[in-house]
Scaffold this motif. Sequence first.
Motif, PDB file in Angstrom:
ATOM      1  N   GLU B  32       0.905  -1.188   0.179  1.00 45.02           N
ATOM      2  CA  GLU B  32      -0.172   0.048   0.058  1.00 45.02           C
ATOM      3  C   GLU B  32       0.788   1.061   0.052  1.00 45.02           C
ATOM      4  O   GLU B  32       2.092   1.322   0.364  1.00 45.02           O
ATOM      5  CB  GLU B  32      -0.858   0.110   1.321  1.00 45.02           C
ATOM      6  CG  GLU B  32      -2.352   0.419   1.172  1.00 45.02           C
ATOM      7  CD  GLU B  32      -3.181   0.326   2.040  1.00 45.02           C
ATOM      8  OE1 GLU B  32      -4.140   1.245   2.310  1.00 45.02           O
ATOM      9  OE2 GLU B  32      -3.013  -0.165   3.335  1.00 45.02           O
ATOM     10  N   PHE B  33       0.219   2.226  -0.582  1.00 35.34           N
ATOM     11  CA  PHE B  33       0.902   3.516  -0.601  1.00 35.34           C
ATOM     12  C   PHE B  33       0.191   4.338   0.146  1.00 35.34           C
ATOM     13  O   PHE B  33      -0.906   4.866  -0.342  1.00 35.34           O
ATOM     14  CB  PHE B  33       1.214   4.010  -1.933  1.00 35.34           C
ATOM     15  CG  PHE B  33       2.296   5.339  -2.123  1.00 35.34           C
ATOM     16  CD1 PHE B  33       2.442   6.118  -0.828  1.00 35.34           C
ATOM     17  CD2 PHE B  33       2.757   5.589  -3.129  1.00 35.34           C
ATOM     18  CE1 PHE B  33       3.143   7.243  -1.101  1.00 35.34           C
ATOM     19  CE2 PHE B  33       3.525   6.773  -3.130  1.00 35.34           C
ATOM     20  CZ  PHE B  33       3.926   7.773  -2.129  1.00 35.34           C
ATOM     21  N   VAL B  34       0.447   4.824   1.303  1.00 35.56           N
ATOM     22  CA  VAL B  34      -0.334   5.491   2.243  1.00 35.56           C
ATOM     23  C   VAL B  34       0.074   7.041   2.473  1.00 35.56           C
ATOM     24  O   VAL B  34       1.225   7.156   2.891  1.00 35.56           O
ATOM     25  CB  VAL B  34      -0.763   4.877   3.762  1.00 35.56           C
ATOM     26  CG1 VAL B  34      -1.530   5.586   4.661  1.00 35.56           C
ATOM     27  CG2 VAL B  34      -1.460   3.431   3.270  1.00 35.56           C
ATOM     28  N   SER B  35      -0.745   8.007   2.567  1.00 32.93           N
ATOM     29  CA  SER B  35      -0.323   9.282   2.891  1.00 32.93           C
ATOM     30  C   SER B  35      -0.913   9.682   4.295  1.00 32.93           C
ATOM     31  O   SER B  35      -2.056   9.223   4.690  1.00 32.93           O
ATOM     32  CB  SER B  35      -1.014  10.237   1.850  1.00 32.93           C
ATOM     33  OG  SER B  35      -0.412  10.151   0.880  1.00 32.93           O
ATOM     34  N   ILE B  36      -0.328  10.452   5.186  1.00 36.07           N
ATOM     35  CA  ILE B  36      -0.831  10.922   6.454  1.00 36.07           C
ATOM     36  C   ILE B  36      -0.821  12.557   6.397  1.00 36.07           C
ATOM     37  O   ILE B  36       0.403  13.247   6.026  1.00 36.07           O
ATOM     38  CB  ILE B  36       0.202  10.361   7.634  1.00 36.07           C
ATOM     39  CG1 ILE B  36       0.068   8.883   7.549  1.00 36.07           C
ATOM     40  CG2 ILE B  36      -0.265  11.030   8.897  1.00 36.07           C
ATOM     41  CD1 ILE B  36       1.205   8.220   8.511  1.00 36.07           C
ATOM     42  N   LEU B 184       9.276   8.869  -8.613  1.00 38.63           N
ATOM     43  CA  LEU B 184      10.112   7.869  -8.237  1.00 38.63           C
ATOM     44  C   LEU B 184       9.229   7.059  -7.058  1.00 38.63           C
ATOM     45  O   LEU B 184       9.529   5.812  -6.984  1.00 38.63           O
ATOM     46  CB  LEU B 184      11.394   8.460  -7.683  1.00 38.63           C
ATOM     47  CG  LEU B 184      12.544   8.249  -8.385  1.00 38.63           C
ATOM     48  CD1 LEU B 184      13.554   9.152  -7.709  1.00 38.63           C
ATOM     49  CD2 LEU B 184      13.081   7.049  -8.343  1.00 38.63           C
ATOM     50  N   LEU B 185       8.694   7.691  -6.266  1.00 38.34           N
ATOM     51  CA  LEU B 185       8.190   6.939  -5.119  1.00 38.34           C
ATOM     52  C   LEU B 185       7.027   5.958  -5.459  1.00 38.34           C
ATOM     53  O   LEU B 185       6.802   4.478  -5.048  1.00 38.34           O
ATOM     54  CB  LEU B 185       7.391   7.842  -4.043  1.00 38.34           C
ATOM     55  CG  LEU B 185       8.497   8.634  -3.194  1.00 38.34           C
ATOM     56  CD1 LEU B 185       7.968   9.703  -2.294  1.00 38.34           C
ATOM     57  CD2 LEU B 185       9.373   7.647  -2.191  1.00 38.34           C
ATOM     58  N   HIS B 186       6.163   6.664  -6.512  1.00 44.00           N
ATOM     59  CA  HIS B 186       5.081   5.709  -7.108  1.00 44.00           C
ATOM     60  C   HIS B 186       5.654   4.447  -7.943  1.00 44.00           C
ATOM     61  O   HIS B 186       5.269   3.403  -7.639  1.00 44.00           O
ATOM     62  CB  HIS B 186       4.413   6.672  -8.070  1.00 44.00           C
ATOM     63  CG  HIS B 186       3.224   7.286  -7.314  1.00 44.00           C
ATOM     64  ND1 HIS B 186       2.194   6.643  -6.753  1.00 44.00           N
ATOM     65  CD2 HIS B 186       3.006   8.683  -7.215  1.00 44.00           C
ATOM     66  CE1 HIS B 186       1.280   7.521  -6.079  1.00 44.00           C
ATOM     67  NE2 HIS B 186       1.930   8.661  -6.371  1.00 44.00           N
ATOM     68  N   GLU B 187       6.742   4.781  -8.559  1.00 43.53           N
ATOM     69  CA  GLU B 187       7.527   3.502  -9.137  1.00 43.53           C
ATOM     70  C   GLU B 187       7.922   2.634  -8.294  1.00 43.53           C
ATOM     71  O   GLU B 187       7.727   1.309  -8.460  1.00 43.53           O
ATOM     72  CB  GLU B 187       8.719   4.074 -10.001  1.00 43.53           C
ATOM     73  CG  GLU B 187       9.225   2.998 -11.110  1.00 43.53           C
ATOM     74  CD  GLU B 187      10.477   3.458 -11.548  1.00 43.53           C
ATOM     75  OE1 GLU B 187      11.059   4.732 -11.658  1.00 43.53           O
ATOM     76  OE2 GLU B 187      11.401   2.732 -11.350  1.00 43.53           O
ATOM     77  N   LEU B 188       8.512   2.999  -7.041  1.00 39.64           N
ATOM     78  CA  LEU B 188       8.840   2.126  -6.198  1.00 39.64           C
ATOM     79  C   LEU B 188       7.688   1.285  -5.614  1.00 39.64           C
ATOM     80  O   LEU B 188       8.021   0.059  -5.380  1.00 39.64           O
ATOM     81  CB  LEU B 188       9.550   2.811  -4.920  1.00 39.64           C
ATOM     82  CG  LEU B 188      11.160   3.597  -5.410  1.00 39.64           C
ATOM     83  CD1 LEU B 188      11.645   4.234  -4.207  1.00 39.64           C
ATOM     84  CD2 LEU B 188      11.868   2.619  -6.030  1.00 39.64           C
ATOM     85  N   VAL B 197       4.914   4.832   3.639  1.00 44.12           N
ATOM     86  CA  VAL B 197       3.747   5.544   4.459  1.00 44.12           C
ATOM     87  C   VAL B 197       4.654   7.084   4.301  1.00 44.12           C
ATOM     88  O   VAL B 197       5.627   7.121   4.373  1.00 44.12           O
ATOM     89  CB  VAL B 197       3.824   5.062   5.768  1.00 44.12           C
ATOM     90  CG1 VAL B 197       3.029   6.074   6.654  1.00 44.12           C
ATOM     91  CG2 VAL B 197       3.305   3.648   5.833  1.00 44.12           C
ATOM     92  N   MET B 198       3.709   7.974   3.812  1.00 40.19           N
ATOM     93  CA  MET B 198       4.446   9.224   3.287  1.00 40.19           C
ATOM     94  C   MET B 198       3.442  10.515   4.418  1.00 40.19           C
ATOM     95  O   MET B 198       2.207  10.265   4.322  1.00 40.19           O
ATOM     96  CB  MET B 198       4.375   9.575   2.073  1.00 40.19           C
ATOM     97  CG  MET B 198       4.658  11.106   1.612  1.00 40.19           C
ATOM     98  SD  MET B 198       4.635  11.203  -0.164  1.00 40.19           S
ATOM     99  CE  MET B 198       2.778  11.346  -0.482  1.00 40.19           C
ATOM    100  N   VAL B 199       4.368  11.042   5.017  1.00 39.97           N
ATOM    101  CA  VAL B 199       3.860  12.262   5.657  1.00 39.97           C
ATOM    102  C   VAL B 199       3.702  13.375   4.609  1.00 39.97           C
ATOM    103  O   VAL B 199       4.734  13.914   4.173  1.00 39.97           O
ATOM    104  CB  VAL B 199       4.573  12.717   6.946  1.00 39.97           C
ATOM    105  CG1 VAL B 199       4.090  14.073   7.347  1.00 39.97           C
ATOM    106  CG2 VAL B 199       4.072  11.851   7.944  1.00 39.97           C
ATOM    107  N   THR B 200       2.699  14.196   4.437  1.00 41.72           N
ATOM    108  CA  THR B 200       2.799  15.250   3.547  1.00 41.72           C
ATOM    109  C   THR B 200       1.548  16.370   3.831  1.00 41.72           C
ATOM    110  O   THR B 200       0.902  16.083   4.524  1.00 41.72           O
ATOM    111  CB  THR B 200       2.470  14.860   1.955  1.00 41.72           C
ATOM    112  OG1 THR B 200       2.570  15.903   1.105  1.00 41.72           O
ATOM    113  CG2 THR B 200       1.112  14.260   1.958  1.00 41.72           C
ATOM    114  N   SER B 208      -2.856  11.203  -4.775  1.00 35.41           N
ATOM    115  CA  SER B 208      -2.288  10.270  -5.685  1.00 35.41           C
ATOM    116  C   SER B 208      -1.821   9.030  -5.075  1.00 35.41           C
ATOM    117  O   SER B 208      -1.499   8.014  -5.809  1.00 35.41           O
ATOM    118  CB  SER B 208      -0.793  10.893  -6.396  1.00 35.41           C
ATOM    119  OG  SER B 208      -0.041  10.996  -5.689  1.00 35.41           O
ATOM    120  N   THR B 209      -1.754   9.069  -3.768  1.00 39.92           N
ATOM    121  CA  THR B 209      -1.630   7.551  -3.096  1.00 39.92           C
ATOM    122  C   THR B 209      -2.889   6.813  -3.020  1.00 39.92           C
ATOM    123  O   THR B 209      -4.038   7.084  -3.059  1.00 39.92           O
ATOM    124  CB  THR B 209      -0.875   8.078  -1.851  1.00 39.92           C
ATOM    125  OG1 THR B 209      -1.920   8.435  -0.986  1.00 39.92           O
ATOM    126  CG2 THR B 209       0.220   8.720  -2.070  1.00 39.92           C
TER     127      THR B 209
END
Lengths: 426, 222
Positions: B32-36, B184-188, B197-200, B208-209
């Motif tokens: 999963e690609f999660v934003s906080i 890049l992060l999406h590609e990974l 897990v990304m704080v933004t 986009s996550t």
Amino acid sequence: MNYFKQILFELRERPLITWITIAGTALSLFLLMAVYMNDNVNTVSTPPESRRADIMLAPFVHVKNDHGESSGSMNRNLAEKLYTGIDGVSSISYIAPWSESKIVSLDGKNFQTLKEKKVDAAFWQIYDYDFVSGSPFSQSEVDARVNEVILSESSARLLGKGEDLTGRDILVDNVPHKVKGIVRDPHPLLSNTWSEMWTAWTEDESSQWSDENGSTGVIILLSPDADPNSIKKEVERRYEVFNAQSAAENKKLIYHGSPFTYREQTLSFGSNTAPDSKSANIRKYLFYAVLLILPAINLSGMTRSRLRRRISEIGVRRAYGATRSRIISQLIGENFLLTLIGGILGLIACVIFTLFFSNLFINYVDVWNATALQAAARPTFEMLFSWKIFFVALFFCFILNIISTGIPAWKASRVNPAEAISGKNS
Amino acid sequence: MIKLEGVEKIYRTKEIETLALSNVNLHIDKGEFVSIMGPSGCGKSTLLNIIGLLDNPSAGKIEIMGQEVENLSDAAQADFRNHNISFVFQSFHLIPSLNVAENVALPLIYRKGISASDRKKRVEEVLERLGLSHRLRHLPAQLSGGQCQRVAIARALVGDPKIILADEPTGNLDSKMGTEVMHLLHELNRHDGRTIVMVTHNEEQARSTDRIIRFFDGRIVS
């Protein structure tokens, strides 16, 4: 490799604090090594005293009787009673412990005053003089009281003005003596071997002041693996035997721990006291501790300051898997390099100082008995520097590093990685 | 992949106690690609630090890749991080005295059993992938912000972690570089299947996550 990079980086980015750290370490090591090296000059083995570690010295005896006390050199009979035939002794030399000044000339011309040491044949076996020509006198020659003399190279040059004096007769206090050999000059700081001439000697009755005192000193060369303490024990036992035999005359020899090692000899203040190695060692180690701890406290403050700037780096390293011990060893390793640079600079400064300027502050010989030449003598590079000295300096660097970096590094490693990364703990 | 149950974090000083996280329950699946998201000081970064074992919770349970991790020893946590979790920070946090290759190699230096040649090979591979092969010997001070963040991402990738935690990874970059880093992060995430897990603070990037977790006063609000 990265330790070097870190140091180069620190020198580039924080030159002032980094150079102060290096200079502080250099000064500390300079003082430590100055104390250590000057202490070492008196005990380091160097020709012709190459076997100092295996040599013991007994210059005095202390006697108590109805008339009071007397202390000083022994008479030959007592010296032999106390020191001859001890297990573990490879060679023993009986000498006159004091040097005398003699008027010397070649063919009654060119009078010179030279210091004379009176020695026996064993003396030349114990000390490794470098003979330029001729040979030492044998024991049979000594026993026959042959008038022979060995000259130092500089004395021979002074007297002969270029002529080879080996085999020639010279006048010593107007008495003809044959020059048996010529040796290279010993260094003037080697007070047990330095002289300008040596004559063969056996103590005669005229130099025996009492049943115990006279003009004999003893030099002992230990056999390989012999224990100096067992030699001392045997001598102490002989003191007790002598005292038991002399009890009726109310005569007693006071034992002060002889024979002495070179180290003990440097601590000996007189013939009626024992050299106090224990107190001297305590004083020495306390002095080293003070010389290590005081700069270490300063360096520790500077290390803390440098680490504060690197706290987020420490956090990142922790985040990527560095354990606390890894962080500590990294910081100590880096700082050791810095300490080492300072240490080497301090050691170089110390050698230069001791070679060229130490006479301004330090007396290496007993100034009351030294000649002007001895008093002005400075140690040679060989007497000052050895790999042992280098490793002692390295050891001091290591200790200084542990004291100055250990606590800041330990504290830095305990920082919560999250706070370290955000710089909150700086 | 990541499971938090009743997690609390209280910061205590002599005078006050601050509740940074309150009864946080969270489940993030593998890949999963999660934003906080949330306002400053609401506990987003604290949560990321706790998931990344950079900080310990005051209470609650944390399970990562099926392993309870909150009671691991310091050394075991360090080892766990080294093998499974990587970080990308807003300020890059590259080590200024090390060059690009050495910075990227950092996670492998702390991993047992990797030879120097293997380490070098892996560093070169990952830098090649991120288009930084020509910058191997450069120091961070010689790079642009975008290049620094790519180096930081390379460092995060070199140990082949399952989880990447990114704390405002585009916060210090201009929009062009920020977009590049997000790609890049999406590609990974998509290509390698890594959990991110990304704080933004950037709503567009968050959208986009796969999922947005919103935080307020130390709690998950949606």
